[in-house]
Write a protein that holds these residues in place. Structure first.
Motif, PDB file in Angstrom:
ATOM      1  N   LEU A   1      35.229  46.057 -20.270  1.00 38.46           N
ATOM      2  CA  LEU A   1      35.617  45.307 -21.194  1.00 38.46           C
ATOM      3  C   LEU A   1      36.376  43.800 -20.670  1.00 38.46           C
ATOM      4  CD1 LEU A   1      36.410  45.670 -24.665  1.00 38.46           C
ATOM      5  CD2 LEU A   1      34.805  44.374 -24.315  1.00 38.46           C
ATOM      6  N   SER A   2      37.113  43.881 -19.483  1.00 38.76           N
ATOM      7  CA  SER A   2      38.066  43.399 -18.429  1.00 38.76           C
ATOM      8  C   SER A   2      37.360  42.405 -18.294  1.00 38.76           C
ATOM      9  CB  SER A   2      39.242  43.697 -18.083  1.00 38.76           C
ATOM     10  OG  SER A   2      39.034  45.049 -17.432  1.00 38.76           O
ATOM     11  N   GLN A   3      36.029  43.136 -17.480  1.00 38.09           N
ATOM     12  CA  GLN A   3      35.436  42.827 -16.518  1.00 38.09           C
ATOM     13  C   GLN A   3      33.756  41.928 -16.861  1.00 38.09           C
ATOM     14  OE1 GLN A   3      33.438  45.371 -13.854  1.00 38.09           O
ATOM     15  NE2 GLN A   3      34.517  47.089 -14.684  1.00 38.09           N
ATOM     16  N   GLU A   4      33.987  42.037 -18.713  1.00 36.77           N
ATOM     17  CA  GLU A   4      33.451  41.170 -19.239  1.00 36.77           C
ATOM     18  C   GLU A   4      34.658  39.553 -19.812  1.00 36.77           C
ATOM     19  OE1 GLU A   4      30.091  41.726 -20.199  1.00 36.77           O
ATOM     20  OE2 GLU A   4      30.439  42.747 -18.463  1.00 36.77           O
ATOM     21  N   PHE A   5      35.300  40.110 -19.879  1.00 42.84           N
ATOM     22  CA  PHE A   5      36.633  38.697 -20.119  1.00 42.84           C
ATOM     23  C   PHE A   5      36.508  37.450 -19.039  1.00 42.84           C
ATOM     24  CE2 PHE A   5      39.238  41.414 -23.321  1.00 42.84           C
ATOM     25  CZ  PHE A   5      39.066  40.643 -23.957  1.00 42.84           C
ATOM     26  N   ASN A   6      36.448  38.250 -17.781  1.00 43.98           N
ATOM     27  CA  ASN A   6      36.673  38.119 -16.605  1.00 43.98           C
ATOM     28  C   ASN A   6      35.618  37.066 -16.235  1.00 43.98           C
ATOM     29  OD1 ASN A   6      38.585  37.373 -14.413  1.00 43.98           O
ATOM     30  ND2 ASN A   6      36.930  38.186 -12.970  1.00 43.98           N
ATOM     31  N   ARG A   7      34.556  37.560 -16.255  1.00 48.90           N
ATOM     32  CA  ARG A   7      33.296  36.761 -16.070  1.00 48.90           C
ATOM     33  C   ARG A   7      33.038  35.803 -16.899  1.00 48.90           C
ATOM     34  NH1 ARG A   7      30.271  41.298 -17.132  1.00 48.90           N
ATOM     35  NH2 ARG A   7      29.834  41.505 -15.174  1.00 48.90           N
ATOM     36  N   GLU A   8      33.459  35.704 -18.275  1.00 49.69           N
ATOM     37  CA  GLU A   8      33.394  34.872 -19.135  1.00 49.69           C
ATOM     38  C   GLU A   8      34.606  33.394 -18.899  1.00 49.69           C
ATOM     39  OE1 GLU A   8      30.999  34.256 -20.642  1.00 49.69           O
ATOM     40  OE2 GLU A   8      30.513  36.781 -20.894  1.00 49.69           O
ATOM     41  N   ALA A   9      35.157  34.501 -18.149  1.00 47.41           N
ATOM     42  CA  ALA A   9      36.406  33.086 -17.856  1.00 47.41           C
ATOM     43  C   ALA A   9      36.210  32.145 -16.170  1.00 47.41           C
ATOM     44  CB  ALA A   9      37.364  34.072 -17.955  1.00 47.41           C
ATOM     45  N   ASN A  10      35.588  32.649 -15.096  1.00 51.53           N
ATOM     46  CA  ASN A  10      34.331  32.338 -14.213  1.00 51.53           C
ATOM     47  C   ASN A  10      33.602  31.058 -15.365  1.00 51.53           C
ATOM     48  OD1 ASN A  10      36.680  33.953 -12.752  1.00 51.53           O
ATOM     49  ND2 ASN A  10      34.523  35.374 -12.876  1.00 51.53           N
ATOM     50  N   THR A  11      32.625  31.199 -15.734  1.00 52.74           N
ATOM     51  CA  THR A  11      31.752  31.073 -16.026  1.00 52.74           C
ATOM     52  C   THR A  11      32.359  29.695 -17.256  1.00 52.74           C
ATOM     53  OG1 THR A  11      30.719  32.385 -16.390  1.00 52.74           O
ATOM     54  CG2 THR A  11      29.538  30.229 -17.735  1.00 52.74           C
ATOM     55  N   LEU A  12      33.335  30.091 -18.069  1.00 52.82           N
ATOM     56  CA  LEU A  12      34.071  28.748 -18.361  1.00 52.82           C
ATOM     57  C   LEU A  12      34.411  27.867 -18.144  1.00 52.82           C
ATOM     58  CD1 LEU A  12      36.728  28.401 -21.366  1.00 52.82           C
ATOM     59  CD2 LEU A  12      37.303  27.431 -20.171  1.00 52.82           C
ATOM     60  N   CYS A  13      35.471  28.083 -16.240  1.00 56.64           N
ATOM     61  CA  CYS A  13      36.036  27.686 -15.714  1.00 56.64           C
ATOM     62  C   CYS A  13      35.046  26.445 -14.641  1.00 56.64           C
ATOM     63  CB  CYS A  13      36.816  27.639 -14.203  1.00 56.64           C
ATOM     64  SG  CYS A  13      38.129  28.666 -15.005  1.00 56.64           S
ATOM     65  N   SER A  14      33.702  27.342 -14.309  1.00 54.44           N
ATOM     66  CA  SER A  14      32.552  26.799 -13.736  1.00 54.44           C
ATOM     67  C   SER A  14      32.192  25.306 -14.448  1.00 54.44           C
ATOM     68  CB  SER A  14      31.170  27.443 -13.680  1.00 54.44           C
ATOM     69  OG  SER A  14      30.962  28.285 -14.194  1.00 54.44           O
ATOM     70  N   LYS A  15      31.943  25.499 -16.149  1.00 58.41           N
ATOM     71  CA  LYS A  15      31.380  24.672 -17.032  1.00 58.41           C
ATOM     72  C   LYS A  15      32.684  23.149 -17.354  1.00 58.41           C
ATOM     73  CE  LYS A  15      27.371  27.329 -19.474  1.00 58.41           C
ATOM     74  NZ  LYS A  15      26.880  27.867 -20.418  1.00 58.41           N
ATOM     75  N   SER A  16      33.614  23.548 -17.249  1.00 54.85           N
ATOM     76  CA  SER A  16      35.177  22.669 -17.689  1.00 54.85           C
ATOM     77  C   SER A  16      34.500  20.952 -17.099  1.00 54.85           C
ATOM     78  CB  SER A  16      36.370  23.539 -17.059  1.00 54.85           C
ATOM     79  OG  SER A  16      37.173  22.860 -17.143  1.00 54.85           O
ATOM     80  N   ALA A  17      34.516  19.877 -17.632  1.00 55.41           N
ATOM     81  CA  ALA A  17      34.824  19.306 -17.384  1.00 55.41           C
ATOM     82  C   ALA A  17      35.321  18.357 -17.614  1.00 55.41           C
ATOM     83  CB  ALA A  17      33.189  17.897 -18.233  1.00 55.41           C
ATOM     84  N   THR A  18      36.841  19.182 -18.002  1.00 56.61           N
ATOM     85  CA  THR A  18      37.666  18.189 -17.234  1.00 56.61           C
ATOM     86  C   THR A  18      38.448  19.122 -16.855  1.00 56.61           C
ATOM     87  OG1 THR A  18      38.604  19.040 -19.157  1.00 56.61           O
ATOM     88  CG2 THR A  18      37.884  16.699 -19.497  1.00 56.61           C
ATOM     89  N   VAL A  19      40.196  18.638 -16.275  1.00 56.42           N
ATOM     90  CA  VAL A  19      41.038  18.991 -15.470  1.00 56.42           C
ATOM     91  C   VAL A  19      41.982  19.504 -16.840  1.00 56.42           C
ATOM     92  CG1 VAL A  19      43.297  18.752 -14.105  1.00 56.42           C
ATOM     93  CG2 VAL A  19      41.486  17.789 -13.491  1.00 56.42           C
ATOM     94  N   GLU A  20      42.037  19.477 -17.394  1.00 57.17           N
ATOM     95  CA  GLU A  20      43.229  20.332 -18.590  1.00 57.17           C
ATOM     96  C   GLU A  20      42.053  21.095 -19.120  1.00 57.17           C
ATOM     97  OE1 GLU A  20      41.892  17.505 -18.787  1.00 57.17           O
ATOM     98  OE2 GLU A  20      44.012  15.954 -18.599  1.00 57.17           O
ATOM     99  N   LEU A  21      40.814  21.406 -19.304  1.00 58.18           N
ATOM    100  CA  LEU A  21      40.250  22.613 -19.668  1.00 58.18           C
ATOM    101  C   LEU A  21      40.119  23.638 -18.790  1.00 58.18           C
ATOM    102  CD1 LEU A  21      38.212  23.437 -21.588  1.00 58.18           C
ATOM    103  CD2 LEU A  21      36.538  22.562 -21.099  1.00 58.18           C
TER     104      LEU A  21
END
Length: 297
Positions: free
Chosen positions: A255-275
């Motif tokens: 599960l921790s590996q899956e957590f990390n995968r989603e966090a990486n994708t979130l960062c790559s899709k982020s449109a703002t510095v704050e996000l």
């Protein structure tokens, strides 16, 4: 009904005496991908090896285990005898040296003090005594194993509290990302207008249909709804595993590996510095979670 959560690290020691012999059992446990049992047994105890491995495997699922069993006989039943072969070798060496070196001859106590000249000789155990001794050793090991299980569960309680705190942090950061102003309808539409304007300027020949396709593509790339939903699902799954207990370390690690995968994708899709900053905080909390999870049985 939930089961206790155990760490893979622990230590226990137990002693006993039987048939005039002292028994000392020591067990150490550290992290391991599976169950790895190393035995260090007193001379003559090899017949117990398979039974000891079975008993360890019955109560432990993971960990690198070192089990040491020492047996020391009562000195009253031990005879001290001269090792004639060793003594002959020493005397031969003394004679050879006396021809080459002038000096005082070695004293008797000095010769007897040399390693191997005097040895302990213990009487052989009779069958009944051996059976009673083996039974006492197994009982001592069982007591020691119980102590190790208790130590690992105590550490497991501590780890559970830490992991729960990390899951709370991940859940809070997920909510912060979901409620961030950059995800509002107005903010998304404004970014799309700006991006479409850039497309029109860069490619004046693009048709309205192509522009519509590009708009859909841009909107899809920037949407983190799926990642947020998966993060929330993973948090719920991890909490459920903690509630059930037992040997859940491998599942939590996955599960921790899956957590990390989603966090990486979130960062790559982020449109703002704050996000992006929220995404980086998520990654830090997930790394801390995984460090602790890898200690769980």
């Amino acid at each position: 009904m939930s089961e206790p959560i155990a760490s893979m690290t622990g230590y226990a020691r137990s002693t006993a005496s039987a048939e005039g012999e002292g028994i000392a059992c020591e067990i150490k446990s550290v992290n391991s991908r599976g169950l790895d049992v190393r035995l260090r047994l007193a001379p003559g105890m090899d017949a117990l090896e398979s039974e000891l491995r079975r008993r360890v495997g019955r109560v432990l699922a993971r960990g690198s285990i070192t089990l040491t069993v020492d047996v020391e006989r009562d000195a009253a039943g031990t005879d001290i005898v001269v090792n004639e072969q060793a003594l002959a070798s020493v005397l031969t060496a003394i004679d050879a040296l006396s021809e080459r070196i002038v000096g005082q001859a070695p004293r008797l106590e000095g010769i007897l003090a040399l390693k191997g000249v005097l040895v302990e000789r213990q009487p052989a155990r009779i069958a009944d005594e051996e059976d009673l001794l083996y039974a006492a050793i197994l009982a001592t090991v069982e007591k020691c194993l119980a102590g190790l299980v208790e130590a690992r569960r105590s550490e497991g309680d501590h780890l559970k509290a830490i992991i729960t705190a990390r899951l709370d942090e991940i859940a809070a950061l997920t909510r912060a990302a979901e409620n961030h102003p950059s995800r509002s309808r107005e903010a998304v539409l404004e970014r799309l207008r700006a991006q479409l304007a850039d497309l029109r300027e860069a490619g004046a020949g693009l048709s309205e249909e192509r522009l519509a396709q590009e708009a859909v593509l841009l909107a899809t790339k920037a949407d983190i709804r799926e990642e947020l939903d998966r993060l929330a699902t993973h948090v719920a799954a991890a909490r459920q595993l903690l509630a059930y207990g037992g040997p859940i370390g491998r599942k939590l690690d996955f599960l921790s590996q899956e957590f990390n995968r989603e966090a990486n994708t979130l960062c790559s899709k982020s449109a703002t510095v704050e996000l992006t900053a929220i995404g980086l905080d998520l990654k830090a909390a997930i790394d801390q979670l995984r460090e602790q999870v890898q200690n769980i049985e």
